[in-house]
Design a protein around this motif. Sequence first.
Motif, PDB file in Angstrom:
ATOM      1  N   GLN A  23       0.833  -1.200   0.000  1.00 18.32           N
ATOM      2  CA  GLN A  23       0.000   0.000   0.000  1.00 18.32           C
ATOM      3  C   GLN A  23       0.868   1.251   0.000  1.00 18.32           C
ATOM      4  O   GLN A  23       0.654   2.166  -0.794  1.00 18.32           O
ATOM      5  CB  GLN A  23      -0.916   0.001   1.217  1.00 18.32           C
ATOM      6  CG  GLN A  23      -1.725   1.285   1.365  1.00 18.32           C
ATOM      7  CD  GLN A  23      -2.454   1.354   2.687  1.00 18.32           C
ATOM      8  OE1 GLN A  23      -2.754   0.342   3.305  1.00 18.32           O
ATOM      9  NE2 GLN A  23      -2.731   2.554   3.148  1.00 18.32           N
ATOM     10  N   GLU A  27       1.234   4.107  -2.822  1.00 19.63           N
ATOM     11  CA  GLU A  27       0.876   5.494  -2.503  1.00 19.63           C
ATOM     12  C   GLU A  27       1.950   6.449  -2.988  1.00 19.63           C
ATOM     13  O   GLU A  27       1.655   7.562  -3.423  1.00 19.63           O
ATOM     14  CB  GLU A  27       0.689   5.680  -0.991  1.00 19.63           C
ATOM     15  CG  GLU A  27      -0.590   5.111  -0.453  1.00 19.63           C
ATOM     16  CD  GLU A  27      -0.669   5.143   1.067  1.00 19.63           C
ATOM     17  OE1 GLU A  27       0.337   5.518   1.730  1.00 19.63           O
ATOM     18  OE2 GLU A  27      -1.726   4.779   1.592  1.00 19.63           O
ATOM     19  N   ALA A  97      -8.417   3.432  -2.604  1.00 20.80           N
ATOM     20  CA  ALA A  97      -6.997   3.790  -2.635  1.00 20.80           C
ATOM     21  C   ALA A  97      -6.755   5.061  -3.436  1.00 20.80           C
ATOM     22  O   ALA A  97      -5.914   5.877  -3.066  1.00 20.80           O
ATOM     23  CB  ALA A  97      -6.182   2.634  -3.205  1.00 20.80           C
TER      24      ALA A  97
END
Length: 144
Positions: A23, A27, A97
């Motif tokens: 993640q 990002e 996300a």
Amino acid sequence: MGQTTPPRQPHAIDTQVGAFLRQRRKELGMSMKKLADAAGITYQQIQKYETGTNRVPASRLAVMARVLGVEPGRFYDAAAEGGLGEQGQDAFALGPADERIRLLKAYDLIDSPHARDTLVQLAEQMAKNGEANNVSPMAKSRRS
């Protein structure tokens, strides 16, 4: 005759550490190769960490945390919040996300420490008051 042992299933914590690793890498828009090069390992090893197939050694976790701009403890925060079972794996699915990435990118573009702090306080207050699920009149008018 010979018994075969079942393949080792990743422990929930290993899976959660890997999920946070993936993640955070995404990002930042970082490729597995770039992270691997910075950590001195192969991208295949990053793949194994992200899936929980291999455990991340503490020393390597510290290096990757530095590269990803987080404290090493952040890899375990979601595991602690969500528990250590299957429910804990949902701790990383907190929202879309794309929205989180947009928010982080916008935050990173704010130069003023005061303005960044104000934005964080606003988000915390909205979450605390349950207002995060309400749409503001201004947002409603933009949607119309």
